[in-house]
Write a protein that holds these residues in place. Structure first.
Motif, PDB file in Angstrom:
ATOM      1  N   PHE A  91      -2.889   2.105  -4.672  1.00  0.00           N
ATOM      2  CA  PHE A  91      -3.227   2.604  -3.341  1.00  0.00           C
ATOM      3  C   PHE A  91      -3.703   4.063  -3.365  1.00  0.00           C
TER       4      PHE A  91
ATOM      5  N   GLY B  77       2.266   5.000   6.713  1.00  0.00           N
ATOM      6  CA  GLY B  77       1.560   4.018   5.894  1.00  0.00           C
ATOM      7  C   GLY B  77       1.674   4.296   4.413  1.00  0.00           C
ATOM      8  N   MET B  78       1.610   5.573   4.038  1.00  0.00           N
ATOM      9  CA  MET B  78       1.720   5.948   2.624  1.00  0.00           C
ATOM     10  C   MET B  78       3.115   5.640   2.086  1.00  0.00           C
TER      11      MET B  78
ATOM     12  N   LYS C 222       5.058   3.247   3.078  1.00  0.00           N
ATOM     13  CA  LYS C 222       5.153   1.800   2.896  1.00  0.00           C
ATOM     14  C   LYS C 222       4.432   1.373   1.616  1.00  0.00           C
ATOM     15  N   LYS C 223       3.281   1.970   1.366  1.00  0.00           N
ATOM     16  CA  LYS C 223       2.521   1.612   0.167  1.00  0.00           C
ATOM     17  C   LYS C 223       3.247   2.060  -1.103  1.00  0.00           C
TER      18      LYS C 223
ATOM     19  N   VAL D  39      -0.465   0.287   8.162  1.00  0.00           N
ATOM     20  CA  VAL D  39      -1.269   0.460   6.952  1.00  0.00           C
ATOM     21  C   VAL D  39      -2.746   0.315   7.308  1.00  0.00           C
ATOM     22  N   ASP D  40      -3.595   1.108   6.664  1.00  0.00           N
ATOM     23  CA  ASP D  40      -5.029   1.093   6.971  1.00  0.00           C
ATOM     24  C   ASP D  40      -5.676  -0.237   6.584  1.00  0.00           C
TER      25      ASP D  40
ATOM     26  N   SER E 100      -6.139  -1.012   2.829  1.00  0.00           N
ATOM     27  CA  SER E 100      -4.874  -1.330   2.168  1.00  0.00           C
ATOM     28  C   SER E 100      -4.359  -2.703   2.584  1.00  0.00           C
ATOM     29  N   ASN E 101      -4.632  -3.105   3.842  1.00  0.00           N
ATOM     30  CA  ASN E 101      -4.272  -4.459   4.263  1.00  0.00           C
ATOM     31  C   ASN E 101      -4.963  -5.501   3.389  1.00  0.00           C
TER      32      ASN E 101
END
Length: 226
Positions: free
Chosen positions: A107, A121-122, A124-125, A148-149, A152-153
């Motif tokens: 990511f 989001g970061m 979570k990644k 999440v963007d 990334s999805n």
């Protein structure tokens, strides 16, 4: 295989989960849906061994905790720990050696920065990357697509397809039905602590329609929008 039998969960006198019976097989992706407060997170935490509960969660290959990766909705991180150090900690917990974390940084996260300063989001990644590096056989993912963007999805969707190909057991929740249609083989509708419907991919639309019909129109009409 994971076999869940008569799983019950109480918070005091509040009956949160009621007689949950589910089976998850390798090479399958199961989605769990329901309104906020239906008990999805509590169910996932119970399967993962974080919550105490009544009933049984059995894994045919041994101790489920040793091969499970749990992704919470909002991952927490220790203060002053960089992204790289966090990944190293998770790998150390499973005696896994990684020589180059930059190669595993799918990511493109700023691994030298403190993880607590990451965006939602970061975070979570980063947490997702960590459980992927542990070579887990089971993945319990609470809202992996939330916050999440778009790019990334897409990456997460491709990772799930790869994990399925590798015969992993995957259970996830999502409020986004398009991601469920795209990723899941089975869908379970959790309502007020009970599984009221379980269907295969050919019948996902029936659950979507049932959820849409469960008072949503009335709630919107009550707004009296003009």
């Amino acid at each position: 295989m994971i076999s869940i039998k008569s799983l019950q969960k109480y918070y005091g006198s509040h009956h949160v989960l009621k007689d949950i019976n589910l089976t998850f097989n390798p090479g399958e992706i199961h989605g769990v849906v329901g309104e906020n407060g239906a008990g999805k997170t509590t169910l996932f935490r119970s399967i993962s061994g974080i919550e105490n509960f009544n009933g049984t969660v059995e894994y045919t290959k041994g101790n489920i905790k040793n091969v499970m990766g749990f992704l919470p909705t909002d991952p927490d991180f220790l203060s002053k720990v960089t992204g790289k150090e966090y990944l190293q900690l998770l790998c150390n917990a499973r005696n896994i050696k990684v020589n180059n974390f930059a190669e595993k940084n799918i990511f493109d996260l700023p691994l030298q920065q403190y993880a607590e300063r990451y965006s939602t989001g970061m975070k979570k990644k980063l947490a997702f990357t960590g459980i992927l590096l542990q070579d887990n056989d089971i993945f319990i993912l609470d809202e992996p697509f939330n916050g999440v963007d778009i790019y990334s999805n897409t990456v997460i969707t491709e990772i799930l397809a790869k994990l399925k190909q590798l015969n992993k057991i995957i259970v996830l929740s999502s409020h986004i039905f398009s991601t469920l249609y795209e990723t899941c083989d089975y869908l379970h509708y959790l309502k007020k602590g009970s599984i009221v419907k379980s269907v295969d991919k050919t019948q996902f639309e029936s659950i979507e329609k049932e959820m849409q019909a469960s008072g949503i129109k009335v709630k919107i009409d009550n707004l009296n929008l003009k």
